[in-house]
Design a protein around this motif. Structure first.
Motif, PDB file in Angstrom:
ATOM      1  N   ALA A  81      33.621  39.252  31.169  1.00 46.30           N
ATOM      2  CA  ALA A  81      33.108  39.548  32.504  1.00 46.30           C
ATOM      3  C   ALA A  81      33.126  38.296  33.380  1.00 46.30           C
ATOM      4  O   ALA A  81      33.439  38.368  34.576  1.00 46.30           O
ATOM      5  CB  ALA A  81      31.694  40.112  32.405  1.00 46.30           C
ATOM      6  N   LYS A  86      32.901  38.954  37.269  1.00 43.92           N
ATOM      7  CA  LYS A  86      31.968  40.064  37.424  1.00 43.92           C
ATOM      8  C   LYS A  86      30.511  39.596  37.352  1.00 43.92           C
ATOM      9  O   LYS A  86      30.196  38.567  36.742  1.00 43.92           O
ATOM     10  CB  LYS A  86      32.220  41.115  36.347  1.00 43.92           C
ATOM     11  CG  LYS A  86      33.614  41.752  36.429  1.00 43.92           C
ATOM     12  CD  LYS A  86      33.837  42.413  37.798  1.00 43.92           C
ATOM     13  CE  LYS A  86      35.166  43.137  37.901  1.00 43.92           C
ATOM     14  NZ  LYS A  86      35.179  44.389  37.155  1.00 43.92           N
ATOM     15  N   PRO A 305      31.106  43.576  40.757  1.00 40.37           N
ATOM     16  CA  PRO A 305      31.224  42.169  41.185  1.00 40.37           C
ATOM     17  C   PRO A 305      29.840  41.619  41.484  1.00 40.37           C
ATOM     18  O   PRO A 305      28.865  42.376  41.590  1.00 40.37           O
ATOM     19  CB  PRO A 305      32.073  42.254  42.450  1.00 40.37           C
ATOM     20  CG  PRO A 305      31.811  43.631  42.976  1.00 40.37           C
ATOM     21  CD  PRO A 305      31.628  44.508  41.764  1.00 40.37           C
TER      22      PRO A 305
END
Length: 321
Positions: A81, A86, A305
């Motif tokens: 991630a 993210k 995000p």
């Protein structure tokens, strides 16, 4: 070395290998756009070192550090991630591959500055020394970093104060696009330790038993108050300095020879030949690694995000009126 330890090193190295292969595949097929420095070919160094460290020990590494991250226990889903920017990433998607940090597993710093991690590692080692704990700090860097002032300053301080630190030089023969011979004045980086009054050891970093034994001695020395060690782990990077690298600067046949002696596949063959594992066991380890990577990729791609408000957090300390 016990069968469990050797099999554990293979398991970690396989997780690293599969994770790297997936990341390169996503970049090459245009599914992911990210800066990435592959550690493929250097897996055994991290896997052997990781088998010796506790959760309380510290690791500092570089932008080519995926193998060091996973070997220290950084959770793969949050690692992916972070790589994909993210909000569920280790640094909330704001650090990216060059700034991976996860103190809960002891991965304290990933630095994009060549040689920049060595003084930081000394600080972590000094803190442990002052607290009176038996924590060990391992700092990973490439051969090119040993020609930078930060290396020599850190080595001098560590030798002077007998800090519990292991300087692990992953010598992959090239500093970006410059060969070791064209940029380094000594034949063996390990010899530089003598100038700072602590042991220097050169080891085949692709041999799991040799690497484990050398790392174990260095870690035990640091943990027992014996001071630092410079480990020069000889290896080779399979995919150049960066993804766009065509490796034209390498000696003819050098890369092919290295890939033909893939250290992860060599360890697999060794486990089979020595009767330490059978094909079904190894296939299960490989299948589990692929399943873990796919789950991590899904977690990362499904994650949102970072919130826009995150652009103002972790930047300035709030000071009361």
């Amino acid at each position: 070395m016990s069968t469990d330890v050797l099999t554990g090193i293979f398991t970690t190295a396989t997780r690293i290998k599969v994770c790297d292969e997936k990341f390169r595949s996503l970049i090459l097929t245009g599914q992911v756009s990210a800066q990435y420095y592959s550690p493929r070919g250097q897996e055994i160094i991290a896997a052997a070192m990781g088998a010796l460290l506790t959760a309380d020990d510290y690791v500092v590494t570089t932008y080519r550090g995926l193998h060091d991250h996973l070997a220290k226990g950084v959770p793969m889903d949050r690692l992916w991630a972070e790589f994909l920017g993210k909000g569920t990433g280790l640094c909330k998607g704001k650090g990216g591959p060059m700034h991976i940090t996860h103190p809960d597993s002891g991965l304290m710093v990933t630095t994009g500055i060549v040689g920049g991690g060595l003084p930081i590692a000394n600080g972590l080692a000094l803190a442990a020394q002052l607290r009176g704990t038996d924590q060990v700090t391992v700092v990973n860097f490439g051969d090119g970093a040993t020609n930078i002032g930060a290396f020599h300053e850190a080595a001098n301080m560590a030798g002077l104060w007998r800090l519990p630190v292991v300087f692990c030089c992953q010598n992959n023969r090239y500093a970006e696009h410059t060969s070791f011979e064209d940029g380094t004045s000594v034949e063996r980086i390990a010899d530089r330790a003598a100038s700072y009054t602590f042991p220097g050891v050169r080891v085949d970093g692709n041999d799991p038993v040799a690497m484990y034994d050398a790392a174990r001695e260095a870690v035990q020395r640091a943990r027992s108050g014996g001071g630092p060690t410079l480990l020069e782990a000889m290896t080779f990077r399979f995919y150049g300095h960066q993804m766009s690298d065509n490796n034209a600067y390498m000696k003819p046949g050098e890369l092919d020879d290295a890939r033909a002696n893939d250290p992860v596949l060599a360890l697999r063959a060794r486990l089979l030949a020595d009767g330490l594992a059978d094909e079904a066991q190894l296939a299960a380890i490989e299948a589990a690694a692929k399943e873990e990577v796919e789950a991590a990729v899904k977690f990362a791609t499904d994650s949102p995000p970072p919130d826009l408000a995150e652009g103002l957090t972790d930047v300035y300390q709030e000071v009361g009126a």
